[in-house]
Scaffold this motif. Sequence first.
Motif, short mmCIF file in Angstrom:
data_model
loop_
_atom_site.label_atom_id
_atom_site.label_comp_id
_atom_site.label_asym_id
_atom_site.label_seq_id
_atom_site.Cartn_x
_atom_site.Cartn_y
_atom_site.Cartn_z
N UNK A 23 30.64 47.50 33.66
CA UNK A 23 29.86 46.48 34.34
C UNK A 23 30.16 45.08 33.78
N UNK A 24 30.42 44.98 32.48
CA UNK A 24 30.80 43.70 31.90
C UNK A 24 32.13 43.21 32.47
N UNK A 25 33.06 44.13 32.70
CA UNK A 25 34.34 43.76 33.31
C UNK A 25 34.14 43.30 34.75
N UNK A 26 33.23 43.92 35.48
CA UNK A 26 32.92 43.47 36.83
C UNK A 26 32.39 42.04 36.77
N UNK A 27 31.48 41.77 35.84
CA UNK A 27 30.94 40.41 35.68
C UNK A 27 32.06 39.42 35.37
N UNK A 28 32.94 39.79 34.44
CA UNK A 28 34.04 38.90 34.06
C UNK A 28 34.98 38.63 35.24
N UNK A 29 35.19 39.64 36.08
CA UNK A 29 36.07 39.46 37.25
C UNK A 29 35.52 38.38 38.17
N UNK A 30 34.22 38.25 38.24
CA UNK A 30 33.60 37.20 39.05
C UNK A 30 33.60 35.87 38.32
N UNK A 69 26.68 41.19 41.56
CA UNK A 69 28.12 41.46 41.44
C UNK A 69 28.45 42.82 42.07
N UNK A 70 29.45 42.84 42.94
CA UNK A 70 29.84 44.06 43.63
C UNK A 70 30.95 44.79 42.89
N UNK A 71 30.63 45.96 42.37
CA UNK A 71 31.65 46.79 41.72
C UNK A 71 32.68 47.23 42.75
#
Length: 91
Positions: A23-30, A69-71
């Motif tokens: 989930x942290x990587x999803x946040x970072x991607x945004x 944030x959309x995974x």
Amino acid sequence: MEYQYPIDYSWSTDEVVDVIKFFEYVEKAYEKGVDRDEFLAVYRRFKEIIPGKADEKNICGEFEDISGYSSYRTVKAAKEAEAGKKIKVRR
């Protein structure tokens, strides 16, 4: 971020850490972008913990509801990107 990540209390400590990392990587991607290959490695580990599509949809939907944030969109962007590239997802 000021929210709690969706977790299942039946997971081991390592599994909780790895799901939160996804989930942290999803946040970072945004927020600033992430390396596509690193993201997919983290996603593969996430899928080892949550192999079922329905379970994945539920937990990722819960995460999207609380974070925005959309995974799904992040995974899709990573799969469509070329190897070695950075991915950044836009809202």
